[in-house]
Design a protein around this motif. Sequence first.
Motif, mmCIF file in Angstrom:
data_model
loop_
_atom_site.group_PDB
_atom_site.id
_atom_site.type_symbol
_atom_site.label_atom_id
_atom_site.label_comp_id
_atom_site.label_asym_id
_atom_site.label_seq_id
_atom_site.Cartn_x
_atom_site.Cartn_y
_atom_site.Cartn_z
ATOM 1 N N HIS A 111 0.828 -1.213 0.000
ATOM 2 C CA HIS A 111 0.000 0.000 0.000
ATOM 3 C C HIS A 111 0.862 1.263 0.000
ATOM 4 O O HIS A 111 0.444 2.306 0.506
ATOM 5 C CB HIS A 111 -0.970 0.012 1.186
ATOM 6 N N ASN A 112 2.045 1.163 -0.579
ATOM 7 C CA ASN A 112 2.916 2.324 -0.735
ATOM 8 C C ASN A 112 2.572 2.975 -2.073
ATOM 9 O O ASN A 112 3.278 2.834 -3.068
ATOM 10 C CB ASN A 112 4.380 1.880 -0.708
ATOM 11 N N PHE A 113 1.455 3.702 -2.094
ATOM 12 C CA PHE A 113 0.935 4.245 -3.338
ATOM 13 C C PHE A 113 1.817 5.355 -3.907
ATOM 14 O O PHE A 113 1.848 5.563 -5.122
ATOM 15 C CB PHE A 113 -0.492 4.754 -3.136
ATOM 16 N N GLU A 114 2.507 6.088 -3.045
ATOM 17 C CA GLU A 114 3.377 7.162 -3.537
ATOM 18 C C GLU A 114 4.493 6.605 -4.414
ATOM 19 O O GLU A 114 5.003 7.305 -5.290
ATOM 20 C CB GLU A 114 3.967 7.935 -2.354
ATOM 21 N N THR A 115 4.883 5.363 -4.180
ATOM 22 C CA THR A 115 5.887 4.709 -5.019
ATOM 23 C C THR A 115 5.246 3.923 -6.147
ATOM 24 O O THR A 115 5.673 4.003 -7.306
ATOM 25 C CB THR A 115 6.753 3.750 -4.167
ATOM 26 N N ALA A 116 4.200 3.167 -5.832
ATOM 27 C CA ALA A 116 3.623 2.232 -6.798
ATOM 28 C C ALA A 116 2.939 2.937 -7.963
ATOM 29 O O ALA A 116 3.093 2.526 -9.124
ATOM 30 C CB ALA A 116 2.640 1.303 -6.091
ATOM 31 N N ILE A 117 2.193 3.993 -7.693
ATOM 32 C CA ILE A 117 1.402 4.622 -8.758
ATOM 33 C C ILE A 117 2.282 5.317 -9.800
ATOM 34 O O ILE A 117 2.114 5.079 -10.999
ATOM 35 C CB ILE A 117 0.360 5.579 -8.156
ATOM 36 N N PRO A 118 3.245 6.172 -9.414
ATOM 37 C CA PRO A 118 4.120 6.747 -10.453
ATOM 38 C C PRO A 118 4.903 5.685 -11.219
ATOM 39 O O PRO A 118 5.119 5.813 -12.432
ATOM 40 C CB PRO A 118 5.056 7.660 -9.651
ATOM 41 N N ALA A 119 5.312 4.623 -10.514
ATOM 42 C CA ALA A 119 6.051 3.553 -11.191
ATOM 43 C C ALA A 119 5.164 2.855 -12.211
ATOM 44 O O ALA A 119 5.593 2.573 -13.342
ATOM 45 C CB ALA A 119 6.569 2.549 -10.167
ATOM 46 N N ALA A 120 3.920 2.581 -11.849
ATOM 47 C CA ALA A 120 3.000 1.928 -12.779
ATOM 48 C C ALA A 120 2.696 2.821 -13.973
ATOM 49 O O ALA A 120 2.654 2.353 -15.125
ATOM 50 C CB ALA A 120 1.714 1.550 -12.052
ATOM 51 N N ASP A 121 2.475 4.114 -13.732
ATOM 52 C CA ASP A 121 2.197 5.037 -14.837
ATOM 53 C C ASP A 121 3.367 5.089 -15.825
ATOM 54 O O ASP A 121 3.167 5.079 -17.052
ATOM 55 C CB ASP A 121 1.925 6.441 -14.290
ATOM 56 N N ALA A 122 4.585 5.147 -15.293
ATOM 57 C CA ALA A 122 5.764 5.186 -16.161
ATOM 58 C C ALA A 122 5.905 3.901 -16.959
ATOM 59 O O ALA A 122 6.232 3.918 -18.150
ATOM 60 C CB ALA A 122 7.020 5.441 -15.325
ATOM 61 N N LEU A 123 5.637 2.775 -16.325
ATOM 62 C CA LEU A 123 5.767 1.495 -17.013
ATOM 63 C C LEU A 123 4.724 1.341 -18.112
ATOM 64 O O LEU A 123 5.020 0.800 -19.187
ATOM 65 C CB LEU A 123 5.639 0.357 -16.002
ATOM 66 N N ILE A 124 3.512 1.815 -17.869
ATOM 67 C CA ILE A 124 2.486 1.757 -18.913
ATOM 68 C C ILE A 124 2.957 2.510 -20.154
ATOM 69 O O ILE A 124 2.836 2.024 -21.292
ATOM 70 C CB ILE A 124 1.153 2.333 -18.403
ATOM 71 N N GLN A 125 3.501 3.700 -19.956
ATOM 72 C CA GLN A 125 3.980 4.495 -21.087
ATOM 73 C C GLN A 125 5.121 3.794 -21.814
ATOM 74 O O GLN A 125 5.162 3.755 -23.050
ATOM 75 C CB GLN A 125 4.422 5.873 -20.601
ATOM 76 N N GLU A 126 6.039 3.211 -21.047
ATOM 77 C CA GLU A 126 7.190 2.564 -21.684
ATOM 78 C C GLU A 126 6.804 1.271 -22.384
ATOM 79 O O GLU A 126 7.320 0.953 -23.462
ATOM 80 C CB GLU A 126 8.279 2.323 -20.640
ATOM 81 N N PHE A 127 5.892 0.500 -21.782
ATOM 82 C CA PHE A 127 5.403 -0.693 -22.455
ATOM 83 C C PHE A 127 4.673 -0.320 -23.747
ATOM 84 O O PHE A 127 4.799 -1.010 -24.767
ATOM 85 C CB PHE A 127 4.454 -1.472 -21.544
ATOM 86 N N ALA A 128 3.890 0.775 -23.700
ATOM 87 C CA ALA A 128 3.156 1.202 -24.893
ATOM 88 C C ALA A 128 4.099 1.580 -26.024
ATOM 89 O O ALA A 128 3.851 1.260 -27.188
ATOM 90 C CB ALA A 128 2.238 2.374 -24.538
ATOM 91 N N VAL A 129 5.192 2.260 -25.690
ATOM 92 C CA VAL A 129 6.166 2.647 -26.709
ATOM 93 C C VAL A 129 6.895 1.414 -27.250
ATOM 94 O O VAL A 129 7.088 1.272 -28.460
ATOM 95 C CB VAL A 129 7.183 3.649 -26.124
ATOM 96 N N GLN A 130 7.289 0.512 -26.363
ATOM 97 C CA GLN A 130 8.095 -0.636 -26.769
ATOM 98 C C GLN A 130 7.282 -1.718 -27.466
ATOM 99 O O GLN A 130 7.739 -2.334 -28.435
ATOM 100 C CB GLN A 130 8.806 -1.237 -25.551
ATOM 101 N N TYR A 131 6.048 -1.959 -26.975
ATOM 102 C CA TYR A 131 5.270 -3.085 -27.497
ATOM 103 C C TYR A 131 3.977 -2.671 -28.192
ATOM 104 O O TYR A 131 3.411 -3.448 -28.967
ATOM 105 C CB TYR A 131 4.913 -4.041 -26.352
ATOM 106 N N GLY A 132 3.460 -1.470 -27.871
ATOM 107 C CA GLY A 132 2.184 -1.037 -28.425
ATOM 108 C C GLY A 132 1.157 -0.833 -27.327
ATOM 109 O O GLY A 132 1.227 -1.461 -26.267
ATOM 110 N N GLU A 133 0.191 0.030 -27.582
ATOM 111 C CA GLU A 133 -0.785 0.400 -26.556
ATOM 112 C C GLU A 133 -1.696 -0.748 -26.153
ATOM 113 O O GLU A 133 -2.238 -0.752 -25.047
ATOM 114 C CB GLU A 133 -1.642 1.576 -27.042
ATOM 115 N N THR A 134 -1.897 -1.721 -27.028
ATOM 116 C CA THR A 134 -2.795 -2.825 -26.705
ATOM 117 C C THR A 134 -2.050 -4.155 -26.588
ATOM 118 O O THR A 134 -2.671 -5.219 -26.624
ATOM 119 C CB THR A 134 -3.907 -2.950 -27.767
#
Length: 235
Positions: A111-134
Amino acid sequence: MNTSTRYQAYISHDGQLSLDAEPQVVPDGIDPSQVLLQVLHIQAAGSGTPVLVHVRDDRTGSEFDIEVLPDGTTRPPGTQDTSAAPEAPTSPASDDLALRLAAAHEAGRAHNFETAIPAADALIQEFAVQYGETAPQTLKAAQFRADLAVLEGDYAYATASWTWLALTWYDGLGPGMRLTQVAAGNAAWTWMQLPREEAVTVAPDLLSMLKEVTTPDRTQSIRAQIEERLLQATT
């Protein structure tokens, strides 16, 4: 599929939740069983294997075992899973992204949201660039982010995320698949937690999704509840 982790969950008469004797945060207005499933879903998704939990609920005097699968669904222990849709072959995530995703999952479980949420947001963007949005990697990261939103009590974000995920999985997998149905149900549940003004604003997108991704008879009850709440909110 083998279950790699077993937990002991306890829900007290007054709705307090503990997992392996560790107290869990239950946001106001949320049933502790929902928090339990979200926490175990994060664990299952992070490990890629189901987790088994023995639940003792003093509110109802019940005790039972359930498995929580990586896609967020549950089943009785030992049930053979024959309905999972095969995923399209994908290249593995880089070691760096995989490690960062594992760290984000660990922060989410704590439940360390201050760490988990920015990390998840960044990973979504990087996965989308590397593999595609879907791509499956991107969608799994988005699913994790939606779980974090529920745990944090950000139901507007969660509703929008689950609505998008349901439509995206429907487009990629077709009707009737487990991932699509789970996302549609989660979107409806999180919408029910929204304040009236926000609920009215996003209801058209939710109802449109529910009519598109599943057969009408399977969502008739939940759509009726949504429409009744809308009627009460606008009269």
